[in-house]
Motif scaffolding. Structure first.
Motif, mmCIF file in Angstrom:
data_model
loop_
_atom_site.group_PDB
_atom_site.id
_atom_site.type_symbol
_atom_site.label_atom_id
_atom_site.label_comp_id
_atom_site.label_asym_id
_atom_site.label_seq_id
_atom_site.Cartn_x
_atom_site.Cartn_y
_atom_site.Cartn_z
ATOM 1 N N ASP A 12 -2.344 0.952 10.649
ATOM 2 C CA ASP A 12 -1.689 1.060 9.291
ATOM 3 C C ASP A 12 -2.966 1.431 8.183
ATOM 4 O OD1 ASP A 12 -0.520 1.292 6.865
ATOM 5 O OD2 ASP A 12 0.572 -0.880 7.045
ATOM 6 N N ARG A 13 -3.084 2.663 8.137
ATOM 7 C CA ARG A 13 -4.209 3.015 7.147
ATOM 8 C C ARG A 13 -3.989 2.711 5.559
ATOM 9 N NH1 ARG A 13 -8.512 6.151 9.525
ATOM 10 N NH2 ARG A 13 -9.389 5.291 7.385
ATOM 11 N N ARG A 14 -2.693 1.971 5.456
ATOM 12 C CA ARG A 14 -2.601 1.467 4.088
ATOM 13 C C ARG A 14 -2.705 0.214 3.813
ATOM 14 N NH1 ARG A 14 2.911 4.482 4.842
ATOM 15 N NH2 ARG A 14 2.749 2.480 6.112
ATOM 16 N N SER A 15 -3.025 -0.646 4.919
ATOM 17 C CA SER A 15 -3.155 -1.826 5.214
ATOM 18 C C SER A 15 -4.545 -2.560 4.483
ATOM 19 C CB SER A 15 -3.093 -2.345 6.539
ATOM 20 O OG SER A 15 -3.408 -3.963 6.530
ATOM 21 N N ASP A 16 -4.389 -3.697 3.941
ATOM 22 C CA ASP A 16 -5.523 -4.437 3.194
ATOM 23 C C ASP A 16 -6.059 -5.633 4.297
ATOM 24 O OD1 ASP A 16 -3.668 -5.990 2.938
ATOM 25 O OD2 ASP A 16 -4.243 -6.675 0.664
ATOM 26 N N GLU A 63 -8.965 -1.305 5.433
ATOM 27 C CA GLU A 63 -8.033 -0.972 6.742
ATOM 28 C C GLU A 63 -9.052 -0.124 7.765
ATOM 29 O OE1 GLU A 63 -9.123 3.052 5.492
ATOM 30 O OE2 GLU A 63 -8.766 1.166 4.320
#
Length: 166
Positions: A22-26, A58
């Motif tokens: 998930d490239r939007r994850s932190d 990410e």
């Protein structure tokens, strides 16, 4: 299945990019202690030296010199990813990581310096901070404390350079 060929040379230095699905994850910065613990555990099994690293929300970049005879960085990343997943996920949950990673063998000192600079400037390039010194999840701070870089390195708004690109 594709057969990936990895360049494995004992004592060589490599540049890595490892990414979450998930490239939007932190998740990586939110669970930074779990990542550090997983990395420490993996280091006991696969000897290496971290020359430079920056953990972003990410993905992460690292320049690593392999200290084992087999240059077994595939096992290193497998151990880090599995250890992090065990520490941050419910049992049976899928891994948060993309299944592969990107690696490049560092060919010479000039490339090494450019890649170290790239790793350190990366949080600025992604717009996470205005100056490298503001990002806490980076070996940049070790470079400053050792006197290798000034605290205001790459802090000017018009900073230019080749930061890892050829």
């Amino acid at each position: 299945m594709v057969g990936y060929r990895r360049n494995r040379i004992a004592g060589a230095t490599y540049f890595f990019t490892v990414t979450l699905r998930d490239r939007r994850s932190d998740l990586l910065v939110r669970e930074i202690d779990a990542l550090r613990d997983a990395w420490r555990a993996a280091a006991r099994r696969v000897p290496h030296t971290v020359i430079a690293a920056a953990v972003l929300p990410e993905h992460l970049h690292a320049v690593i010199r392999m200290e084992d005879d087999a240059a077994n960085y595939p096992r290193l990343w497998q151990d880090i990813k599995k250890g992090f997943t065990r520490r941050t996920s419910e049992p049976g949950s899928p891994s948060a990581w993309q299944p592969r990673y990107w690696e490049r063998t560092v060919r010479d000192e000039e490339e090494l310096q450019a890649l170290v600079d790239y790793v350190h400037i990366n949080p600025v390039k992604h717009g996470l901070v205005g100056a490298v010194a503001e990002w806490p999840y980076s070996t940049f701070h070790r470079y400053v404390s050792n006197g290798w870089l000034p605290l205001d390195w790459a802090a000017a708004p018009d900073v230019g350079g080749r930061f890892g690109e050829r």
